[in-house]
Design a protein around this motif. Structure first.
Motif, PDB file in Angstrom:
ATOM      1  N   LEU A   1      -8.171  14.695  53.127  1.00 29.64           N
ATOM      2  CA  LEU A   1      -7.568  13.362  53.177  1.00 29.64           C
ATOM      3  C   LEU A   1      -7.678  12.773  54.581  1.00 29.64           C
ATOM      4  CD1 LEU A   1      -5.814  11.236  51.641  1.00 29.64           C
ATOM      5  CD2 LEU A   1      -3.796  12.410  52.525  1.00 29.64           C
TER       6      LEU A   1
ATOM      7  N   ARG B   1       4.298  13.465  50.845  1.00 31.91           N
ATOM      8  CA  ARG B   1       3.602  13.405  52.138  1.00 31.91           C
ATOM      9  C   ARG B   1       2.506  12.335  52.075  1.00 31.91           C
ATOM     10  NH1 ARG B   1       4.997  14.285  56.966  1.00 31.91           N
ATOM     11  NH2 ARG B   1       5.671  16.435  56.773  1.00 31.91           N
ATOM     12  N   ARG B   2       1.808  12.277  50.945  1.00 33.95           N
ATOM     13  CA  ARG B   2       0.690  11.288  50.829  1.00 33.95           C
ATOM     14  C   ARG B   2       1.281   9.882  50.873  1.00 33.95           C
ATOM     15  NH1 ARG B   2      -2.099  13.882  46.588  1.00 33.95           N
ATOM     16  NH2 ARG B   2      -1.746  12.160  45.128  1.00 33.95           N
TER      17      ARG B   2
ATOM     18  N   GLU C   1       2.800  14.857  47.117  1.00 35.05           N
ATOM     19  CA  GLU C   1       2.642  13.408  46.905  1.00 35.05           C
ATOM     20  C   GLU C   1       3.572  12.630  47.830  1.00 35.05           C
ATOM     21  OE1 GLU C   1       3.166  12.517  42.790  1.00 35.05           O
ATOM     22  OE2 GLU C   1       1.235  13.374  42.192  1.00 35.05           O
TER      23      GLU C   1
ATOM     24  N   LEU D   1      -5.149  18.101  52.221  1.00 37.28           N
ATOM     25  CA  LEU D   1      -4.721  17.235  53.336  1.00 37.28           C
ATOM     26  C   LEU D   1      -5.853  17.090  54.356  1.00 37.28           C
ATOM     27  CD1 LEU D   1      -2.341  15.666  54.598  1.00 37.28           C
ATOM     28  CD2 LEU D   1      -1.699  17.763  55.794  1.00 37.28           C
TER      29      LEU D   1
ATOM     30  N   GLU E   1      -2.781  22.858  49.181  1.00 33.72           N
ATOM     31  CA  GLU E   1      -2.367  21.501  49.592  1.00 33.72           C
ATOM     32  C   GLU E   1      -2.924  21.190  50.983  1.00 33.72           C
ATOM     33  OE1 GLU E   1       1.801  22.140  49.220  1.00 33.72           O
ATOM     34  OE2 GLU E   1       2.034  20.988  47.359  1.00 33.72           O
TER      35      GLU E   1
ATOM     36  N   PHE F   1      -4.742   6.104  47.354  1.00 36.48           N
ATOM     37  CA  PHE F   1      -4.061   7.420  47.481  1.00 36.48           C
ATOM     38  C   PHE F   1      -3.700   7.964  46.103  1.00 36.48           C
ATOM     39  CE2 PHE F   1      -3.257   8.372  51.942  1.00 36.48           C
ATOM     40  CZ  PHE F   1      -3.668   7.190  52.537  1.00 36.48           C
TER      41      PHE F   1
END
Lengths: 316, 294, 257, 385
Positions: free
Chosen positions: C193, C158-159, C156, C190, C186, C139
């Motif tokens: 991601l 949230r990650r 970050e 996401l 963002e 991550f």
């Protein structure tokens, strides 16, 4: 990982040995007379108590106002079993185990409560145990238990303190410790990460109670006389003050604040009657200073700052 | 235990309970508004008793002016304590506020002990005639009735202040959320000072009345009733005015009947009940359950 | 046999039925979205899934076992992980410590081993350290491993919360409005991601979200809830044109194009 | 982590060192013979100057300071000035031990008068015994205190002695068949007296009720006692509590005669209790109206210095100091063993009557029974158990 740990442990033990030798020398040739020996031993006992309360209050975030109840249980259990014939060391262990058992029994129902309610309930338990002890004839009731031999020596107290520091440091820096810290940080998130928060709160309570019982046992054989009201919730408040002023979650801060705050009333003795007015005044001033972020531990830090390490946090 | 004795013990319980209720009102108000277990509250009660004592002895004031002077004096002390000791810690953690309250409590107790000495003092006998009242086989006395009436009146008065006046609305807003209240244009500091003023005035009144009832005041008179009144406030539902009143009365009655049954247990019964209540219904008798939203 | 099989679960709060006969099932590697206006009961379904509430009726079968009414920490051990709408990170702890906490329930050395520092402690701690660092590297948060969680920027954080959830080695990941408060850039990251997580970790994902770009971009199947009832199910395209969905969202009859 | 610990340990040691030198600075160097360095003889006093028992501690301190002033005015002992060093034990045994250690090891006192409360006396006695420092308490009535060793003396009654006296007084003088007891279950003095009375009262104890330190409402217990209509109600506690009990007892309609111990003795008894207090009997060490010149002199000097009447605590601590001062004067030395023997052989007429010591170094003296009448304490009868 293991290598660095062993190095740190050896260095710590060496440092403790040095401190012990220094103090023993000072004691034996009378530079530190019996009055200061008594105080230093009280400081060591208070450090054991404060560290055990620190585990519950600072690391697990559970404000307990009844910690001195476990000290009382440890003291009375150790003194009683010693009178029956158990040697000193095993009496101490027995006292600590009984205190740990009570820590478990009291912890289970109360640890569902949060914040102020937990504080009030533990304060209640503390007063109940004082009243119960007052009503047990074999323990001398309100007249207290006399004739406890002076088994506690400086060596006993010092090494028990060192062992307490090592054991609690090991607990905090392990998965159990991490679970306890996660309870302090955010209980709901911790549960979402698979941690049974009640289990770890009760574990922290039980371990804390064990060491409070141990400190109680040492206290009984130091003072040679114990009576119930010594352990009421005012004593718990003293522990909370040591722990909170020690700064959240670091061992050195807790040790320093306990040492200084135990010595303070003695150093202020020259004030006579005004001593018990100046002490609370200082307390309030320290709390206000702390709120304005002039931290006691940082004050001490400035005083002896050598390295560059900041005020690092829990998992030191 | 005959029926007459039962009735008499009930009256004893209510009399004792009215004393607890009177002090508990102050506790619950301060806790309700700023969520602080104000350990120093019971010492402001002692300060009120001393102010009343000096008003009655050196100024030779009759009862009503003594009571008012004591309430005013205690109110001022309460506001000062909040202004000097508690306000700087407004942002600090709950525990730090708790310790500061403990510090203020010790400061007041030992300060008064230093200045006025530890010897108990008593109010002039004629300040408030204590007449025995016979209701058939059972009896009580005028002072206990006055205390019961005062705590009832003060409770109603407080409810009116809190639920009917602007300052009351400001208090409830501050209690709900200090920051939001500030955004709504409420002067949070003034509201909190007002809360302390009223709460401390109540303590002052209790100090005078109880000082006259037991006819002895000393610097450490606040400790024991403080714990009992605080237990009553939590028992009834901390932060709720009727809760403090009800909690005080019920605690008084229970303690009296337990004392009558097996007196050595009396010392702990207050706490035993409290713990049972807290574990079953943490928000107390009247309090409503507040669960944390995920 | 679907990984997760929910049959007719419903729950009332004081007479008001928050969720009424909700059914759904997810396969090993699916990404489903759960959408609906505010107060439709999305988070309530989530909370029943994660043990915060237990449903009044209906069953929840996960991996062949019923988890209705189980405690949250047991459900996590059943390998269902979740994130929170308002990012519940351990603010005062470092990024690394936040992830390490997820491994508490997966390691088993006892208290005695911790106190006496027996070899088992060192093996498992080394393992935890390596797994945590690996996850942070994936991550790309490893650079900030000693940074306090509170000091990370929102994206970050949230990650990190997702990384921490993945650390519990889940089969099903529940994301509660992960894009809340995110700017378009963002949200785009996401979306990448989430797609990438599914490939790399071979897990199923259930997503509650208002941000349609994310939902439409990521989910294979979408379920629409309104007043506690399912009003529509289907692929993103079907849902976009479904009149009932539009009505639920916009409130009045959509003009017939 | 380790660097921090070492630093903390050193800082704690440093502070201890600082306290050490501040302590030593106040005492002029440690001389071997206890406190006889140069011009002054240092005597320690320990008592609760703060805390809920502070009025008893302050009263005792006033008694000893009166003796100090008188002795110094009369040229001190064998030409050496007497200096009383007071230490506050807040009524807590732990502080008593710390305070005692300070007096013994830092201030190097010759002997210690006090502690005032039994719990503190019980905790300090073994330490004075270990350091061979004579300790004489004027007010510690718990029977275990003097069991710690031959350094420990007491000039007041023990609980059993006083309990026995009041039990005999109840049966012989008051012809009481039934009695009730109401005592403080959390206080050693109160519990000790109550148990002694219960074991030696030949009549029947119809009811025993207890309360806790700080309680002020006794209606519940008194309502339970009232129907038994006991001939006497034994209230073993201090004046500040028993005065409230007696007032409430009369309100509840209890007609029994009130009996008590030396804790009754204080002018505050009447100001708090009012009329309800009259007609009570309590055992005491001396009577204010006792014609003996020691009593009259003591009361006159006390009033002159503090313009208030003395209570039992002041008188008893005054006597304890007198026994110590006379013994040092007689042996012309402050060496503990010499002083101890002189004290053991002491026999003198003091404020609280004639005092000599039994084998356990408890005072053997006649008790006085005081009757409260018309707002005053009046001498009723001498009583040798």
């Amino acid at each position: 990982m293991m290598k660095t740990y062993v190095k740190k442990l050896v260095a710590f033990l060496a440092a403790s040995a040095v401190v012990f030798v220094v103090f023993s020398l000072l004691l034996s040739n009378g530079v530190i007379n019996a009055y200061y020996k008594q105080i230093i031993m009280t400081v060591c006992i208070n450090i054991i108590l404060a560290l055990s309360a620190n585990l519950i209050i600072n690391f697990t975030g559970q404000l307990t106002l009844g910690h001195s109840a476990f000290m009382a249980i440890g003291a009375y259990a150790a003194a009683a079993i010693y009178r029956v014939g158990l040697p000193f060391f095993f009496s101490l262990i027995f006292g600590s185990l009984v205190a740990a058992l009570f820590g478990f029994l009291i912890g289970l129902p109360t640890l569902r409560l949060k914040g102020d309610y937990l504080a009030i309930t533990t304060m209640g338990f503390c007063q109940i145990i004082v009243v119960v002890l007052q009503n047990i004839p074999q323990f001398g009731g309100a007249q207290g238990m006399t004739g406890i031999p002076a088994e506690t020596t400086f060596a006993w107290v010092f090494f028990t303190m060192i062992i307490t520091i090592i054991v609690l440091y090991h607990v905090v820096n392990s998965r159990q410790g991490r679970a306890m810290i996660s309870v302090r940080e955010d209980e709901i998130a911790a549960e979402a990460m698979g941690i049974n928060t009640t289990h770890y709160k009760v574990m922290a309570f039980t371990i804390g109670a064990f060491f409070a019982g141990l400190a109680g046992g040492l206290y009984a054989f130091l003072m040679m006389f114990i009576e119930p009201t010594q352990f009421n919730y005012f004593k718990s408040m003293d522990l909370v003050i040591y722990v909170v002023l020690g700064g959240s979650g670091n061992f050195a801060g807790c040790i320093a604040s306990t040492g200084i705050l135990t010595l303070l009333p003695e150093v202020l003795r020259f004030l006579g009657n005004y001593r018990m007015v100046v002490y609370p005044l200082l307390l309030i001033i320290i709390m206000i200073m702390r709120a304005k972020n002039i931290r006691l531990s940082r004050l001490v830090g400035m005083f002896r700052r050598t390295g560059k390490e900041g005020d690092n946090n829990a998992a030191a | 235990m005959t029926f007459v004795e039962f009735l008499q013990q009930l009256i004893n319980g209510l009399s004792l309970g009215s004393v607890y209720a009177l002090i508990a009102l102050g506790y619950t108000m301060v806790y309700g508004i700023i969520g602080l277990i104000n350990f120093a509250h019971c010492d402001i009660y002692m300060v009120g008793a001393y102010i009343g004592f000096f008003a009655a002895t050196s100024l030779h004031l009759p009862f009503i002016p003594t009571l008012i002077l004591a309430m005013a004096g205690a109110g001022i002390v309460g506001v000062l304590v909040e202004r000097i000791a508690y306000r700087p810690l407004r942002k600090a953690s709950n525990i730090s506020l708790l310790i500061t309250a403990m510090g203020v409590s010790l400061l007041l107790e030992n300060g008064f002990n230093c200045i006025f000495g530890g010897d108990p003092r008593s109010y002039p006998h004629d300040i408030l005639k204590q007449t025995n009242i016979e209701l058939g086989p059972v009896h009580t006395d005028s002072l206990h009735l006055i205390i019961l009436a005062t705590s009832l009146v003060l409770m109603v008065l407080l409810q009116i202040i809190i639920y009917r006046t602007k300052i009351g609305k400001a208090m409830r807003a501050t209690s709900a959320d200090k920051d939001a209240a500030a955004l709504m244009g409420i002067n949070v500091n003034a509201t909190i000072s007002a809360t302390f003023a009223i709460g401390s005035a109540l303590a002052g009144a209790a100090g005078v009345l109880v000082g006259i009832l037991y006819n002895s005041i000393d610097p450490y008179m606040g400790i024991q009733p403080g714990i009992k009144a605080f237990t009553a406030a939590v028992f009834g539902g901390i932060g709720l005015i009727p809760g403090a009143f009800l909690g005080g009365l019920i605690l008084g009655v229970i303690e009296t009947f337990v004392t009558a049954w097996y007196s050595p247990l009396a010392g702990a019964i207050g706490f035993i009940i409290l713990i049972i209540i807290l574990i079953i219904k943490p928000s107390g008798l009247l309090g409503k359950k507040v669960s944390e939203k995920v | 046999m679907p990984l997760l099989d929910i049959k007719n679960i419903s729950i009332q709060f004081g007479g008001l039925s928050a969720v009424d006969k909700f059914s759904m099932s997810i396969g090993e590697n699916d990404i489903y979205g759960l959408i609906g206006p505010n107060g439709a009961g999305k988070t309530t379904v989530f909370n029943m899934l994660t043990g915060v509430y237990s449903p009044d009726s209906g069953t929840i079968m996960f991996d062949g076992k019923s988890i209705a009414g189980m405690k949250p920490y047991d459900i996590t051990r059943m390998r269902i992980a979740r994130t929170f709408q308002n990012i519940r990170l351990m603010k005062n702890l470092s990024v690394l410590d936040n992830v390490k906490i997820s491994f508490v329930s997966q390691t088993d050395y006892g208290l005695a081993t911790s106190i006496l520092r027996l070899p088992a402690y060192f093996h498992q701690e080394k393992d935890i350290e390596e797994k945590s660092m690996a996850l942070l590297k994936v991550f790309n948060l490893d650079g900030k491993k000693d940074e306090k969680a509170a000091n990370l920027p929102y994206g970050e954080q949230r990650r990190l919360e997702i990384a921490r959830a993945l650390a519990t080695n889940p089969k099903l990941l529940l994301l509660d409005e992960p894009a809340a408060g995110m700017n378009p850039q963002e949200t785009q990251e996401l979306t990448e991601l989430i797609r990438w997580i599914r490939e790399k970790f071979h897990i199923a994902i259930l997503l509650i979200e208002h941000d349609m770009r994310l939902v439409m971009g990521v989910c294979e199947k979408i379920i629409v809830l309104d007043y506690g009832k399912i009003i529509a199910e289907g692929t993103p395209k079907e849902i976009q044109s479904n009149p009932k969905v539009i009505e639920a969202y916009l409130g009045e009859e959509a003009p017939h194009a | 982590m380790l660097k921090k610990f070492v630093a903390c340990a050193l800082s704690v040691a440093l502070v201890a060192g600082f306290a050490g030198c501040s302590g030593n600075a106040s005492g002029q160097g440690g001389s071997p013979a206890g406190g006889a360095a140069g011009g002054t003889i240092k005597i320690g006093f320990i008592g609760p100057l703060t805390g809920s028992a502070s009025s008893y501690g302050q009263s005792s301190q006033r008694g000893l300071q009166l003796l100090e002033e008188q002795t110094n005015k009369a040229g001190g002992i064998n030409g050496q000035k007497v200096k009383v060093i007071s230490v506050d034990d807040e009524g807590k045994p732990a502080s008593a031990v710390n305070g005692g250690q300070k007096l013994i090891n830092s201030d190097k006192v010759a002997a210690i008068v006090g502690p005032v409360t039994s719990t503190s006396a019980n905790s300090l006695a073994p330490i004075c015994q270990r350091y061979n420092i004579p300790m004489i308490t004027g007010t510690g009535t718990n029977v275990n205190i003097t069991k710690s060793g031959d350094c420990i003396f007491r000039t007041c009654f023990t609980d059993p002695f006083q309990g026995k006296i009041m039990a005999k007084f109840a049966t012989d003088d008051r012809k009481a068949k039934t009695a009730a007891i109401l005592y403080n279950n959390g206080d050693d003095y109160s519990k000790g007296l109550a148990e002694a009375f219960k074991s030696s009262f030949t009549g029947t104890i119809v009811d025993t009720e207890t309360y806790n330190t700080g309680d002020k409402d006794f209606n519940a217990q008194l309502t339970k006692i009232a129907p038994h209509k006991p001939d006497v109600l034994f209230l073993p506690d201090y004046y500040s509590v028993v005065s409230i009990i007696m007032k409430e007892a009369r309100n509840v309609g209890i007609k029994s005669t009130f009996l008590g111990g030396d804790g009754f003795d204080s002018p505050e008894l009447f100001s708090i209790g009012g009329d309800a207090v009259n007609g009570a009997y309590f055992s005491d060490h001396y009577s204010a109206t006792d014609p003996s010149k020691e009593v009259a002199q003591f009361i006159k000097d006390y009033k002159a210095k503090y313009n208030s009447d003395p209570d039992a605590f002041a008188a008893l601590t005054y006597d304890a100091g007198k026994v110590l001062f006379d013994s040092i004067k007689k042996t012309k030395s402050t060496d503990a063993n010499v002083v101890k023997n002189a004290m053991k052989a002491y026999n003198g007429q003091l404020v609280c009557g004639n005092i000599k010591f039994d084998s356990d170094r408890n005072a053997v003296k006649a008790a006085v029974i005081i009757k409260t009448q018309g707002g005053k304490e009046t001498f009723y009868k001498k009583f040798l158990a």
